[in-house]
Enzyme design. Sequence first.
Site, PDB file in Angstrom:
ATOM      1  N   LYS A   1       0.846  -1.210   0.000  1.00 23.92           N
ATOM      2  CA  LYS A   1       0.000   0.000   0.000  1.00 23.92           C
ATOM      3  C   LYS A   1       0.883   1.262   0.000  1.00 23.92           C
ATOM      4  O   LYS A   1       1.998   1.229  -0.527  1.00 23.92           O
ATOM      5  CB  LYS A   1      -0.964  -0.010   1.188  1.00 23.92           C
ATOM      6  CG  LYS A   1      -1.738  -1.317   1.307  1.00 23.92           C
ATOM      7  CD  LYS A   1      -2.938  -1.190   2.189  1.00 23.92           C
ATOM      8  CE  LYS A   1      -3.543  -2.558   2.440  1.00 23.92           C
ATOM      9  NZ  LYS A   1      -4.867  -2.501   2.982  1.00 23.92           N
TER      10      LYS A   1
ATOM     11  N   HIS B   1      -8.346  -2.804  -6.430  1.00 19.55           N
ATOM     12  CA  HIS B   1      -8.354  -2.967  -4.974  1.00 19.55           C
ATOM     13  C   HIS B   1      -9.514  -2.170  -4.389  1.00 19.55           C
ATOM     14  O   HIS B   1      -9.845  -1.088  -4.891  1.00 19.55           O
ATOM     15  CB  HIS B   1      -7.017  -2.492  -4.384  1.00 19.55           C
ATOM     16  CG  HIS B   1      -6.829  -2.891  -2.954  1.00 19.55           C
ATOM     17  ND1 HIS B   1      -7.448  -2.223  -1.921  1.00 19.55           N
ATOM     18  CD2 HIS B   1      -6.133  -3.907  -2.388  1.00 19.55           C
ATOM     19  CE1 HIS B   1      -7.123  -2.810  -0.779  1.00 19.55           C
ATOM     20  NE2 HIS B   1      -6.327  -3.836  -1.034  1.00 19.55           N
TER      21      HIS B   1
ATOM     22  N   GLU C   1     -11.513 -10.305  -1.606  1.00 21.40           N
ATOM     23  CA  GLU C   1     -11.200  -9.536  -0.403  1.00 21.40           C
ATOM     24  C   GLU C   1     -12.473  -8.890   0.138  1.00 21.40           C
ATOM     25  O   GLU C   1     -12.861  -7.798  -0.319  1.00 21.40           O
ATOM     26  CB  GLU C   1     -10.192  -8.433  -0.742  1.00 21.40           C
ATOM     27  CG  GLU C   1      -8.880  -8.955  -1.281  1.00 21.40           C
ATOM     28  CD  GLU C   1      -7.740  -7.997  -0.975  1.00 21.40           C
ATOM     29  OE1 GLU C   1      -6.771  -8.438  -0.351  1.00 21.40           O
ATOM     30  OE2 GLU C   1      -7.848  -6.814  -1.323  1.00 21.40           O
TER      31      GLU C   1
HETATM   32  C1  PEP Z   1      -5.040  -5.737   1.263  1.00 20.65           C
HETATM   33  O1  PEP Z   1      -4.545  -4.636   1.289  1.00 20.65           O
HETATM   34  O2  PEP Z   1      -5.304  -6.241   0.169  1.00 20.65           O
HETATM   35  C2  PEP Z   1      -5.286  -6.442   2.530  1.00 20.65           C
HETATM   36  C3  PEP Z   1      -5.849  -7.614   2.490  1.00 20.65           C
HETATM   37  O3  PEP Z   1      -4.900  -5.807   3.695  1.00 20.65           O
HETATM   38  P1  PEP Z   1      -4.780  -6.463   5.178  1.00 20.65           P
HETATM   39  O4  PEP Z   1      -4.043  -7.771   4.996  1.00 20.65           O
HETATM   40  O5  PEP Z   1      -4.006  -5.470   5.953  1.00 20.65           O
HETATM   41  O6  PEP Z   1      -6.170  -6.675   5.673  1.00 20.65           O
END
Ligand code: PEP
Length: 253
Positions: free
Chosen positions: A11, A94, A163
């Site tokens: 990120k 994302h 996600e």
């Molecule tokens: C992501 O940024 O895709 C993510 C899954 O973040 P985290 O693992 O911090 O939840």
Amino acid sequence: MRIPMIAGNWKMNTTVAEAVALVKEMRPELDQIDNVDKVICPPFVSLAAAKELLAGSSIKLGAQNLYFEEKGAYTGEISPLMLAELCQLVIIGHSERRQYFHETIELVDKKVQAALKVGLKPILCIGETPRENEAGKTEEVLSRQLSLTSEQAYHTGLVLAYEPIWAIGTGRAATGEQANQTIGFIRRYIAKQHGREIAQSVRILYGGSVTADNIAEFIEQPEIDGALVGGASLKPSQFLGIVKQTSEIKRVK
Ligand code: PEP
């Protein structure tokens, strides 16, 4: 056989100097782990330095975004051609980009096509908001997010990352079973759209608060091919733990 993948999404973290230090620290051990595709995705400004440091290693490099035009008057944007010189993969769609930068399904698909055109493998992120989840709309949302993805994109090696937005950066991961069920749904949807062979060959990662302490729960599930890792990818012992466990667990199965 689907080769597992662990991708670290750094990120908007690390200066170039910090990224260099992190790559130097992780490279030796990470490079030795087999049976997993290992990917790190630092910020754009650190890609060139990371590429040099990773030369000759088994670790792949990814970007976190791109613009769909190849060049021109698009101040501040980064094109697929620029990235193709530096890395092999690119995260697209994302949830932070969909949410904070208003990226639509149409824009995300243009980016996927632009990446594929220059030989970059997209890691296409999909996932529902907490509200959509509570309203029982997860499957509807995921179907919509995948509706424009072409058969060609899957043939060219596109990777999916499921996600759930309520699990990203919250420390509240889904359970392995929940994630497996939803990823199972995604495969059935792709099978309906493009056939069973494509659905069985596409790699689908889970993402959302994955750590070295909970990765096994996900990786043990048959539908889950790896993880997209945010926070824990910035901590070498965590990231290495995640990659090592993935290699071991998927080898046994
Ligand atoms: C992501 O940024 O895709 C993510 C899954 O973040 P985290 O693992 O911090 O939840």
